[in-house]
Design a protein around this motif. Sequence first.
Motif, PDB file in Angstrom:
ATOM      1  N   ALA A  50      89.496  69.231   3.576  1.00 47.98           N
ATOM      2  CA  ALA A  50      90.633  69.477   2.684  1.00 47.98           C
ATOM      3  C   ALA A  50      90.489  70.807   1.959  1.00 47.98           C
ATOM      4  CB  ALA A  50      90.746  68.349   1.660  1.00 47.98           C
ATOM      5  N   ASP A  51      91.588  71.494   1.815  1.00 43.65           N
ATOM      6  CA  ASP A  51      91.623  72.658   0.925  1.00 43.65           C
ATOM      7  C   ASP A  51      91.694  72.159  -0.507  1.00 43.65           C
ATOM      8  OD1 ASP A  51      91.525  74.925   2.636  1.00 43.65           O
ATOM      9  OD2 ASP A  51      93.564  74.499   3.283  1.00 43.65           O
ATOM     10  N   VAL A  52      90.862  72.734  -1.368  1.00 43.77           N
ATOM     11  CA  VAL A  52      90.744  72.308  -2.760  1.00 43.77           C
ATOM     12  C   VAL A  52      90.869  73.536  -3.647  1.00 43.77           C
ATOM     13  CG1 VAL A  52      89.213  71.255  -4.478  1.00 43.77           C
ATOM     14  CG2 VAL A  52      89.254  70.377  -2.135  1.00 43.77           C
ATOM     15  N   ILE A  53      91.587  73.410  -4.734  1.00 43.02           N
ATOM     16  CA  ILE A  53      91.607  74.476  -5.728  1.00 43.02           C
ATOM     17  C   ILE A  53      91.184  73.932  -7.075  1.00 43.02           C
ATOM     18  CG2 ILE A  53      93.449  75.772  -4.562  1.00 43.02           C
ATOM     19  CD1 ILE A  53      95.199  74.801  -7.079  1.00 43.02           C
ATOM     20  N   VAL A  54      90.511  74.759  -7.843  1.00 48.79           N
ATOM     21  CA  VAL A  54      90.383  74.548  -9.282  1.00 48.79           C
ATOM     22  C   VAL A  54      91.193  75.667  -9.927  1.00 48.79           C
ATOM     23  CG1 VAL A  54      88.172  73.372  -9.159  1.00 48.79           C
ATOM     24  CG2 VAL A  54      88.216  75.865  -9.368  1.00 48.79           C
ATOM     25  N   ALA A  55      91.732  75.385 -11.110  1.00 48.76           N
ATOM     26  CA  ALA A  55      92.711  76.303 -11.685  1.00 48.76           C
ATOM     27  C   ALA A  55      92.402  76.593 -13.148  1.00 48.76           C
ATOM     28  CB  ALA A  55      94.122  75.721 -11.550  1.00 48.76           C
ATOM     29  N   PRO A  56      91.659  77.671 -13.434  1.00 48.70           N
ATOM     30  CA  PRO A  56      91.474  78.037 -14.835  1.00 48.70           C
ATOM     31  C   PRO A  56      92.794  78.126 -15.607  1.00 48.70           C
ATOM     32  CG  PRO A  56      90.023  79.343 -13.447  1.00 48.70           C
ATOM     33  CD  PRO A  56      90.907  78.550 -12.520  1.00 48.70           C
ATOM     34  N   TRP A  57      93.855  78.578 -14.954  1.00 47.09           N
ATOM     35  CA  TRP A  57      95.148  78.685 -15.631  1.00 47.09           C
ATOM     36  C   TRP A  57      95.569  77.348 -16.243  1.00 47.09           C
ATOM     37  CZ3 TRP A  57      98.174  82.782 -16.855  1.00 47.09           C
ATOM     38  CH2 TRP A  57      99.466  82.520 -17.291  1.00 47.09           C
ATOM     39  N   VAL A  58      95.293  76.263 -15.539  1.00 51.77           N
ATOM     40  CA  VAL A  58      95.681  74.936 -16.010  1.00 51.77           C
ATOM     41  C   VAL A  58      94.601  74.330 -16.908  1.00 51.77           C
ATOM     42  CG1 VAL A  58      96.375  72.617 -15.304  1.00 51.77           C
ATOM     43  CG2 VAL A  58      97.073  74.597 -13.932  1.00 51.77           C
TER      44      VAL A  58
ATOM     45  N   ALA B  86      87.954  69.743 -16.506  1.00 55.26           N
ATOM     46  CA  ALA B  86      86.711  70.511 -16.625  1.00 55.26           C
ATOM     47  C   ALA B  86      85.609  69.868 -15.799  1.00 55.26           C
ATOM     48  CB  ALA B  86      86.296  70.610 -18.092  1.00 55.26           C
ATOM     49  N   GLU B  87      85.554  68.540 -15.801  1.00 53.26           N
ATOM     50  CA  GLU B  87      84.526  67.834 -15.043  1.00 53.26           C
ATOM     51  C   GLU B  87      84.728  68.047 -13.545  1.00 53.26           C
ATOM     52  OE1 GLU B  87      85.114  66.297 -19.044  1.00 53.26           O
ATOM     53  OE2 GLU B  87      86.515  66.573 -17.387  1.00 53.26           O
ATOM     54  N   GLY B  88      85.976  68.043 -13.100  1.00 55.27           N
ATOM     55  CA  GLY B  88      86.256  68.285 -11.689  1.00 55.27           C
ATOM     56  C   GLY B  88      85.906  69.698 -11.276  1.00 55.27           C
ATOM     57  N   ALA B  89      86.223  70.671 -12.135  1.00 54.36           N
ATOM     58  CA  ALA B  89      85.873  72.060 -11.841  1.00 54.36           C
ATOM     59  C   ALA B  89      84.364  72.220 -11.736  1.00 54.36           C
ATOM     60  CB  ALA B  89      86.435  72.984 -12.921  1.00 54.36           C
ATOM     61  N   GLN B  90      83.635  71.563 -12.622  1.00 57.63           N
ATOM     62  CA  GLN B  90      82.176  71.643 -12.575  1.00 57.63           C
ATOM     63  C   GLN B  90      81.639  71.033 -11.282  1.00 57.63           C
ATOM     64  OE1 GLN B  90      80.222  70.220 -16.082  1.00 57.63           O
ATOM     65  NE2 GLN B  90      78.220  70.915 -15.416  1.00 57.63           N
ATOM     66  N   GLN B  91      82.217  69.944 -10.837  1.00 56.21           N
ATOM     67  CA  GLN B  91      81.783  69.307  -9.591  1.00 56.21           C
ATOM     68  C   GLN B  91      82.002  70.238  -8.402  1.00 56.21           C
ATOM     69  OE1 GLN B  91      83.455  65.412  -8.951  1.00 56.21           O
ATOM     70  NE2 GLN B  91      83.007  65.423  -6.753  1.00 56.21           N
TER      71      GLN B  91
END
Length: 456
Positions: free
Chosen positions: A353-361, A62-67
Amino acid sequence: MATEAVTEAPVLTGLPVLGSMFDLKNDSLGTFLRARRDHGDVVRISAGPPGVRAHVYAVFSAEGAQQVLAGESANFRKDNAFYQEIRDSFGNGLLTSQDDDYLRQRRLVQPLFTKRRVDGYADAIAAEVATLTTEWEKAGHTTVDVLHESTRLALRAVARILFGTDVDSAVEVVERCFPGVGSYVLRRGYSPVTLPREWPTPGNRRAAALHRALYEECDRIIAARKAAGRTGTDDDLLSLLMAAESAEDGVFSATELREQVLVFLLAGHETTATSIGFALHLLARHPEAQRRAHEEVDRVLAGRAPGASDLDALPYVTRVLKEAMRLFPAAPVIGRRAVAATTIGGVAVPAGADVIVAPWVTHRHPAYWEDAERFDPDRFTPEAEAGRPRYAWFPFGGGPRACIGQHFSMLESVTALAMILQRHGFEAVDEEVPVAPAITLQAAGPARCRLVPREF
């Protein structure tokens, strides 16, 4: 002050030559879950043969997604191949535009999505829900695919709100064209090598024909509306988009109008349909939760159609929808590209870099969700929500690029679910529904439920 130790990202184990290419192709969502389980919250995943191999940094906390989405949003842009394919197919509307283009569009569109304006669409949504449930009853349906029916409902609702009277023609074109265009975008967006769209391959020709049909339908409706003139009483979104103007930002051009219309059609029906459809299917599989939802709907509405003012009085129905969006987020993966090097959770992420955040995970992360695969709407009581990080649940994205239609989606979803539950109960025929990511989350099989008529 001690500085945070920086490490290199662990790499997901794959094939020696092709990396994780086949894992991502066959089950990308499962691959991302495995990456977090085996390697942690920031994992580098490589796919493709040497020379064209792609690398993506997958961020699961969650912290990474927020960043990525909020704290350092300016460093993570929509510059990856997937977003470029969406631009090439649907134009440079709010979903894909950036920088000054995005800010100008957002300023022009924002007044159309105030709470007061959106609440005014409740009656139109209710009318479409009533039409759907009446069709079920007249046709004598005993079993329906709730995901298919929810898609049909959401498309008709957004077309009615967007176009006003031009619903049937627009719905036919979208139903015919969107699946093929979505598959084309997905295939090209995740392929290490793509041929130019202009090359006359069979796939390119089919996609071009679908694109033309979509563009021509939007242009036809816009031209007809301009020819008819604005009456002053029109409050559909197209009329408001055509009238949107400011001294700073001017007005939308014809191309920009088409692009906004296409984005609203895409984002405005597929995401909401996913939420409604999976909420119904989950309730069909969990009779006690369905009973509680029925009791709340009956007590609050007493047989009448809900209005926007009823949303706060339907907290359990709302929790059901939030839990459905946790388990089946319409945008299961969100991509960005890093401009400058940074660190996420102590892991180095290089520039470019290509970066993804993943709500699924993240929506299944054991740090935030106990027994994460279990359906439990009470995860979303105010007390439970207050105890979790902000980005433990982010089905609408977040930060400055958060979905502008969040309130519209929740209004439509709560209204639809409440009205459907007034007239029907549901029993699951298909216990499990396989899914796969496309532009949005897609069912890879039916979600059939038996209808149980109710007296109200």
